[in-house]
Design an enzyme around this catalytic site. Structure first.
Site, PDB file in Angstrom:
ATOM      1  CG  ASP A 168     -66.256  -9.655  19.602  1.00 52.95           C
ATOM      2  OD1 ASP A 168     -66.697 -10.113  18.533  1.00 52.95           O
ATOM      3  OD2 ASP A 168     -65.034  -9.575  19.850  1.00 52.95           O
ATOM      4  CG  ASP A 211     -63.639  -7.252  17.016  1.00 53.28           C
ATOM      5  OD1 ASP A 211     -63.784  -7.886  15.962  1.00 53.28           O
ATOM      6  OD2 ASP A 211     -63.535  -7.784  18.141  1.00 53.28           O
ATOM      7  CD  GLU A 223     -60.443 -13.996  17.996  1.00 52.85           C
ATOM      8  OE1 GLU A 223     -60.007 -15.038  17.438  1.00 52.85           O
ATOM      9  OE2 GLU A 223     -61.468 -13.986  18.701  1.00 52.85           O
ATOM     10  CG  HIS A 233     -61.706 -10.259  21.304  1.00 52.98           C
ATOM     11  ND1 HIS A 233     -62.013  -9.285  20.389  1.00 52.98           N
ATOM     12  CD2 HIS A 233     -61.131  -9.613  22.355  1.00 52.98           C
ATOM     13  CE1 HIS A 233     -61.644  -8.090  20.871  1.00 52.98           C
ATOM     14  NE2 HIS A 233     -61.106  -8.273  22.061  1.00 52.98           N
TER      15      HIS A 233
HETATM   16  C1  DIR Z   1     -70.850 -13.427  15.112  1.00 52.47           C
HETATM   17  C2  DIR Z   1     -69.422 -13.361  14.628  1.00 52.47           C
HETATM   18  N1  DIR Z   1     -71.347 -12.113  15.426  1.00 52.47           N
HETATM   19  C3  DIR Z   1     -70.955 -14.340  16.341  1.00 52.47           C
HETATM   20  N2  DIR Z   1     -68.612 -12.786  15.609  1.00 52.47           N
HETATM   21  C4  DIR Z   1     -67.303 -12.941  15.724  1.00 52.47           C
HETATM   22  O1  DIR Z   1     -70.510 -15.478  16.244  1.00 52.47           O
HETATM   23  O2  DIR Z   1     -71.494 -13.926  17.354  1.00 52.47           O
HETATM   24  N3  DIR Z   1     -66.702 -12.393  16.688  1.00 52.47           N
HETATM   25  N4  DIR Z   1     -66.595 -13.641  14.866  1.00 52.47           N
HETATM   26  O3  DIR Z   1     -65.457 -12.407  16.917  1.00 52.47           O
HETATM   27 MN    MN Z   2     -63.273  -9.807  18.597  1.00 49.63          MN
HETATM   28 MN    MN Z   3     -63.489  -9.916  15.404  1.00 47.03          MN
HETATM   29 MN    MN Z   4     -64.011 -13.402  17.154  1.00 52.95          MN
END
Ligand code: DIR
Ligand code: MN
Ligand code: MN
Ligand code: MN
Length: 301
Positions: free
Chosen positions: A125, A121, A270, A98
């Site tokens: 992000d 989502d 994703e 992403h």
């Molecule tokens: C978490 C997980 N907030 C990070 N975020 C994800 O890694 O910054 N985003 N999986 O897609």
């Molecule tokens: Mn995402």
């Molecule tokens: Mn996500």
């Molecule tokens: Mn992600």
């Protein structure tokens, strides 16, 4: 009269082997033909092979992992998406990590500076180079687009053109403390799964559109991370979180956005078939295809 296109991304971006195979599976599952049946003139660009920088040549910058590789791919994607948009075509980007949304949304804003973003989502992000725990850039694209957080030289090509009132989230349920603070401080509207339960998806989508696109006049970029869906619906994804959108709730969002007539760009992100058994992978690819069809005009009757 419109054209869709497909972009894969290299595995280095996701730091998970096989992510680059995700997009091509949607194509192999027949998505181009399905969209043609909906009346779209589909221009399939083929598998874009972006330059991959070996990990040893791409050490972290601060906490950010694979920064040069991710930046370069996103910048290339921004150019291709922007070029298609400028021709009046609707770019469909299949991912993949992403973090690519930095590229796709930059491309969209190049042609449509007043575009709004609907970000579906489990995650926001929106970590910055400062707040990120994981160092994964796919947890950060929104902050770069909004110009929030410390400047990172490697990503200086990302113009902070997105305004906080022009982005809205649906489906959130795994948001870091630092991200919550950013959402609050910048007054960014988000509908978590709590709001989906409380109001139902119909009202949530209506409220989300009222927020970013009050008169339904602005162009819409829909960025759909399949991990917004419940893992029982879309199991083959990098960071599944339980308690997500049902199959219909996810598709309803796509249908409702299509109905506005404002959609100018779409990301389906994703999808990672290499992460699960082949049945789960097939199911996730099929869901990715049907989300794209719903956003591009497939109706139930
Ligand atoms: C978490 C997980 N907030 C990070 N975020 C994800 O890694 O910054 N985003 N999986 O897609
Ligand atoms: Mn995402
Ligand atoms: Mn996500
Ligand atoms: Mn992600």
């Amino acid at each position: 009269s419109s054209v869709s296109r497909f972009l894969p991304d290299p595995k280095t971006v996701a730091a998970k082997l096989g992510v680059d195979k995700g997009p091509i599976h949607l194509v192999e599952a027949g998505l181009p033909k399905q969209l043609a049946e909906l009346g779209w003139k589909v221009q399939f660009d083929g598998h874009h092979q972006f330059e991959e920088i070996p990990t040893e040549d791409d050490p972290p910058i601060g906490k950010l992992k694979n920064p040069r590789s991710v930046s370069r791919v996103c910048q290339a994607v921004a150019k291709v998406v922007g070029d298609h948009a400028k021709k009046g075509q609707l770019p469909l980007t299949l991912g993949g990590d992403h973090s690519l949304a930095m590229g796709t949304i930059s491309g969209t804003l190049e042609k449509y500076p007043d575009a709004c973003v609907i970000w579906v989502d489990a995650h926001a992000d929106i970590n910055t180079a400062e707040t990120t725990d994981s160092g994964n850039i796919h947890g950060m694209p929104a902050s770069f687009l909004l110009g929030i957080g410390p400047k990172v030289e490697e990503f200086s090509w990302v113009k902070p053109l997105l305004k906080p009132h022009r982005i809205v989230y649906i489906g959130l349920r795994d948001v870091d403390q630092g991200e919550r603070r950013i959402l609050r401080e910048h007054g960014i509207k988000a509908f978590s799964m709590h709001e989906v339960d409380k109001y139902g998806i119909g009202r949530v989508v209506e409220m989300a559109l009222d927020h970013v696109n009050p008169g339904r006049k602005l162009p819409i970029h829909l960025s759909f991370d399949v991990d917004a869906l419940d893992p029982s619906v879309a199991p083959s994804t990098g960071t599944p979180v339980r308690g997500g959108l049902t199959f219909r709730e996810g598709h309803y969002i796509c249908e409702a956005v299509y109905e506005t007539g404002c959609l100018v760009a779409l990301d389906i992100m994703e999808v990672n078939p290499s992460l699960a058994d082949s049945e789960s992978a097939k199911q996730t690819v099929a869901v990715g295809c049907s989300l794209a069809r719903s956003a591009l005009g497939e109706t139930l009757l």
